[in-house]
Design a protein around this motif. Structure first.
Motif, short mmCIF file in Angstrom:
data_model
loop_
_atom_site.label_atom_id
_atom_site.label_comp_id
_atom_site.label_asym_id
_atom_site.label_seq_id
_atom_site.Cartn_x
_atom_site.Cartn_y
_atom_site.Cartn_z
N PHE A 186 37.28 20.83 47.74
CA PHE A 186 38.15 21.92 47.32
C PHE A 186 37.46 23.28 47.45
O PHE A 186 37.91 24.27 46.87
N LYS A 232 45.71 23.69 42.73
CA LYS A 232 45.83 24.41 43.99
C LYS A 232 47.29 24.76 44.26
O LYS A 232 47.62 25.90 44.62
N ALA A 239 42.62 26.59 38.24
CA ALA A 239 42.77 27.48 39.40
C ALA A 239 41.65 28.52 39.43
O ALA A 239 41.23 28.96 40.51
N GLN A 269 44.22 19.24 42.95
CA GLN A 269 45.35 19.38 43.87
C GLN A 269 46.53 20.06 43.16
O GLN A 269 47.17 20.96 43.71
N GLU A 316 49.02 28.51 44.26
CA GLU A 316 49.77 28.97 45.42
C GLU A 316 51.18 29.40 45.03
O GLU A 316 51.73 30.38 45.56
N LEU A 332 38.87 27.04 41.32
CA LEU A 332 39.13 27.08 42.76
C LEU A 332 38.92 28.47 43.34
O LEU A 332 38.47 28.64 44.47
#
Length: 998
Positions: free
Chosen positions: A804, A746, A775, A743, A750, A778
């Motif tokens: 995810f 993420k 990241a 989390q 962003e 992800l």
């Protein structure tokens, strides 16, 4: 009254006589009156390459005023005639801990040794091994006793610093001027220091490994750049200090040749210019050392020979250690011959007086004397940017120089005085006469033969009667005064006779003899011949022949770096791992490092033809999970997530397990971080190019991988510490770690995407190497290899990944994979497992030998890995167990250790099978590779034969000869009376998933 006048006349006469040759300078008078001091008729080395014969040196107020052949001498000058003497600039050592106490291991206030994870320092950097705000001058205390040791060795200036931590703070430049109230500190901040060492002042768990230290350095420099651009909301005194000290000389203590390459790697990444403090083994990787283009500080603390008189104990000594003893004295010559600029240091010496001994030894082994002088004077001065002040005797520089009897790097040369900032330190009496020789000694009516030998500064006396009967005596010579006691014995029936006398002319000695009854006589001695050292040809020391350096410089190294060949194997059984299957009586052509052709009746006029009839050729074995060849820690256990560290930083190219893997047909391994934390470090995919440098072993453009872990290790169930304090300590906590970090990653990703798009103005986000790596997962740019055992945890991580929106790439160990094979297939994850390891801890109790075949039959890509230095040498036999336990075909079983791990590593387009155009990573086997009788006869990587069973036999014979030669050399060292060290077997740490550094 007459006697008093006579004594007064004698003292005045004596002072005048001494002054004709040398006048003892009164420093306090000189400083008050600003008199000049003039040294005349000397051979003067203004610098190592500028020499003046019959020169004059003029100094005043601690500085050089003039030097040359035509120096005008002021009237208010004290003149010192140095006829026959030589002046050199004093030496400089820019890497010491002089006057600074080494920090001691710190504990929490209550004495608890439990690890800490957050700093308790307010306003400083988050990691307590980063201490750039420390200044050496603030804790510096001048050490007169140590200064005298250095002055006697010829040093006049030293750099000193606090040797503790990764970022250690600034160093101070000190003049070794023992005079009170002198300006000893030349520069309070001159250097900025770094090292691969954890601070003794902290209980923080991180970093616990070398790769952790390298990651910490990277994060520190990224934070510094971010901070300097004004992005931080708070003030950080550590980063403030780093920024303030950027223009200082940056010195990095590496203490090993491979660490020098690692530090140079950091320097290149961040545009830095480190001066690397090495270890003395740079010659072993001289090409790579040269390519760093760095300046070095080199110690000359050569190892002592081993005591090999006991053959059983000597067998414990590794060839690499014996070679280093033999080759270390050549290091300075090798560095110099390769154009590497370096200064010398006394660091690591047991005794300061060993410095000259070792330096002369290096010169005996070919190190140029002019280069030696440069490395002690002009080069360290230039490194510090202080060439106008120290390192030479040009006008305006400090009056730092030594006065010697001759060439400074001659064993017989006497160092008389060391002047620092115009202040004299006496090492040996320059006025002392050389009284060595043979004399006829007369005491009253008795005549003796008197021989004085030894050295000029420490003469030894031997008296005999005319009939050559030894006379017991005790002799002392100091400041040109002779004092001697003749003891009672067969030759002297009376009690003690005491002789004293002042030497004016060595040709005729005389003085007063006092007998035991108090009566006095005059004694005199006439020199009949000068002292001549008797050359004992039996004791003429010749340097031990230096054995050639190998690649790597350990047992089984090669005399030169290996190169690719064009090879044609004829009439082999070829396991293609392709649709063609296993081919008989087939040829394989290797050219330009690639598989050029596979077929029958191949030919190439440029190829070395190898008859492979009755033998088998396969692609090289690929070990998906290995921990060999890693330096200083397989686990960075200091945090529960260490995604910022990478095994690529710490590949150890000299681990003998590399050669052993090659002997077992292994060509590629994935070196994985351990399983001490849920989110471990990034992996390194390597090709075992024996003899190459660490970075040359890294698989080019390799896919990105990271190690995750589940189970007992990550929750510290088996760490053995009384009070584990790190989160997590339960399996549900492990899941929460993954969820929390993904989390965070993420949100981090962003924030950067928003910033880079320009849609939101403001301060840049902080670059976080840990979150940046996560990241990448992800964004499907990095793959996870996860240490796993229990089915519930396997399912848990797959669920987290799907939450995810990514997939786990590989479950390694996966000993309960057979329970969830269908779910694994559905998720798209592969398995890298053991063939038949189980019951070595609680969470593997349900392991079965059919695990791999069951997953394979369910459609999961299955590989067998080693996770063990021993097993990795026989993975071909591990593959055979799939045939035994799962009734898997031989062809498919062989893929468990070749093509399948290549698929899991996403390199199957380049390797893993014998297909035209793929890398020539090939093994020639003596038999079916799944047979316990099969031997790897040749192991080839990209067309280079890195293991050859015939050459291996030759190497074993060569090793035996080398050991015999080196043992002989060491026995000679002991017989000559040289110090030796006890043989000791080195216990090498074999890394496994749960291995922790102490």
């Amino acid at each position: 009254m007459k006697k008093a006048l006579l004594l007064l006349f004698f003292s005045v006469f004596l002072t005048k006589t001494q002054a004709q040759n040398y006048f003892p300078v009164n420093e306090s008078v000189q400083n008050k009156t600003k008199n000049y001091t003039v040294f005349t008729n000397a051979t003067i080395y203004v610098s190592p390459t500028q020499k003046i014969e019959k020169g004059t040196l003029l100094i005043q107020d601690g500085k050089v005023v003039a030097v040359g052949n035509t120096v005008s001498i002021p009237k208010n000058s004290i003149t010192i005639d140095l006829e026959g003497k030589t002046i050199y600039p004093s030496f400089i050592d820019i890497y010491t801990s002089f006057g600074i106490e080494k920090p001691k291991r710190n504990l929490n206030p209550d004495g608890d040794r439990s690890p800490l994870y957050d700093t308790k320092r307010v306003g400083y950097y988050w990691n307590e091994s980063i201490r750039p705000e420390l200044n050496g001058y603030e804790t510096f205390k001048y050490d007169t006793a140590k200064a005298e040791e250095l002055l006697k060795a010829g040093f006049g200036v030293v750099g000193t610093h606090i040797s503790d931590g990764v970022a250690q703070g600034t160093g101070v430049l000190v003049a070794l001027n023992n005079t009170e109230n002198s300006k000893q500190i030349i520069a309070d901040k001159i250097t900025n220091h770094f090292a691969f060492s954890k601070s003794a002042l902290t209980n923080q768990a991180y970093p616990s490994s070398l790769m952790g230290m390298m990651a910490l350095l990277r994060q520190m420099y990224l934070d510094l750049d971010w901070y300097k651009k004004g992005n931080s909301e708070t003030k950080d005194l550590s980063l403030e200090a780093l920024a303030a000290n950027e223009k200082l000389v940056q010195i990095f203590a590496t203490e090993d040749k491979l660490n020098s390459l690692r530090a140079a790697k950091i320097a290149k990444e961040f545009g830095l210019n480190y001066v690397l403090k090495g270890s003395g083994n740079e010659f072993e990787r001289i090409e790579e050392i040269k390519n760093t283009k760095a300046q070095f500080i080199i110690p000359i603390s050569f190892p002592e020979a081993y005591d090999v008189s006991n053959p059983y104990l000597s067998n414990q000594i590794e060839l690499a250690d014996m070679l280093f003893w033999n080759q270390a004295p050549s290091n300075l010559k090798v560095l110099s011959d390769n154009g590497i600029v370096f200064a010398l240091t006394t660091d690591k010496l047991k005794k300061t007086e060993d410095f000259k001994v070792n330096l002369l030894k290096a010169i005996k082994y070919g190190f140029d004397k002019t280069k030696a002088l440069e490395s002690l004077t002009t080069i360290p001065a230039a490194i510090l940017g202080k060439s106008n002040e120290i390192g030479s005797l040009k006008t305006g520089s400090y009056a730092n120089f030594v006065i010697t009897s001759g060439e400074i790097f001659d064993e017989k040369t006497i160092l008389y005085e060391n002047w620092v900032q115009g202040t004299k330190y006496v090492v040996n009496d320059i006025t002392a006469k050389d009284i060595r020789g043979n004399y006829d000694l007369t005491i009253g009516n008795d005549t003796y033969k008197w021989k004085i030998e030894g050295t000029e500064t420490a003469p030894k006396s031997d008296i005999t009667t005319v009939a050559a009967v030894k006379v017991n005596s005790k002799f002392n010579f100091s400041k040109n005064w002779i004092s001697m006691v003749l003891k009672p014995g067969d030759t002297i029936k009376s009690n003690f006779t005491r002789l004293t006398g002042f030497v004016e002319k060595p040709e005729i000695l005389s003085g007063k003899a006092v007998l035991s009854d108090g009566s006095e006589l005059i004694w005199n001695a006439k020199r009949t011949s000068l002292f001549t050292a008797v050359k004992d040809t039996a004791k003429v020391e010749k340097p031990n022949p230096i054995l050639p350096t190998t690649y790597p410089n350990v047992a089984f190294g090669d005399s030169k770096k290996l190169t690719a060949q064009t090879l044609l194997f004829k009439n082999a059984t070829v396991w293609t791992n392709e649709k063609e299957g296993i081919l008989t009586e087939t040829d394989v052509l290797i050219k330009n490092g690639k598989i050029a052709a596979v077929g029958k009746n191949l030919s190439d006029p440029s190829a070395v033809v190898i008859d492979a009839k009755g033998k088998h050729i396969t692609s090289g074995i690929i070990d998906e999970h290995s921990h060999i060849a890693i330096s200083r820690g397989v686990n960075e256990s200091g945090h529960n997530s260490t995604a910022e560290v990478t095994i690529q930083d710490v590949v150890n190219s000299e681990d003998i397990n590399i050669y052993r893997d090659l002997a077992g047909g292994v060509t590629i391994s994935q070196l994985l971080h351990g399983s001490a934390n849920p989110i471990g470090g990034r992996s390194a995919i390597v090709k075992w190019k024996w003899g190459a440098a660490p970075d040359e072993m890294l698989y080019k453009n390799q896919p990105k991988f990271i190690k995750f872990a589940l189970g007992e290790n990550v929750k510290q169930a088996n760490w053995g510490i009384q009070n584990p304090t790190r989160f997590p300590q339960t399996r549900m906590g492990v899941e929460q770690v993954f969820t929390d970090y993904f989390q965070r990653a993420k949100e981090y990703d962003e924030s950067w995407k928003t910033f880079n798009s320009g849609s939101k103005k403001g301060k840049a986000p902080r670059v976080d190497l840990e979150l940046q790596t996560l990241a990448e997962i992800l964004n499907k740019e990095r793959f996870i290899t996860c240490h796993s055992y229990i089915e519930s945890e396997i399912l848990m991580l797959m669920n987290v990944a799907e939450k995810f929106n990514f997939r786990v790439n590989t479950f390694t160990h996966i000993l309960e994979g057979y329970k969830v094979a269908d779910k694994m297939k559905e998720h798209g994850v592969g398995a890298s497992t053991f063939s038949d390891w189980w019951a070595y801890k609680f969470e593997v109790n349900d392991a079965i030998p059919f695990n791999g075949p069951i997953m394979h039959n369910a459609g999961v890509v299955v590989a067998y890995n080693s996770d063990d230095a021993e097993m990795s040498r026989r993975l071909n036999q591990e593959a055979a167990k799939a045939v035994k336990y799962g009734n898997i075909s031989e062809e498919e079983a062989w893929k468990f250790v070749t093509l399948n791990p290549a698929k899991l590593l996403h390199i199957d387009d380049k390797t893993g099978s014998l297909k035209v155009g793929k890398d020539a990573d090939v093994v020639l086997w003596s038999d079916n590779p799944l047979s316990i009788y099969a031997k790897a006869e040749k192991t080839i990587i990209e067309g280079v034969v890195y293991f050859d069973i015939e050459k291996d036999a030759e190497k074993q014979l060569s090793i035996a000869k080398e050991r015999s030669l080196l043992i002989g050399q060491m026995l000679q060292e002991k017989n000559k009376g040289a110090s030796t060290q006890k043989p000791a077997k080195k216990e090498k740490k074999e890394y496994h998933c749960d291995t922790l550094e102490q």
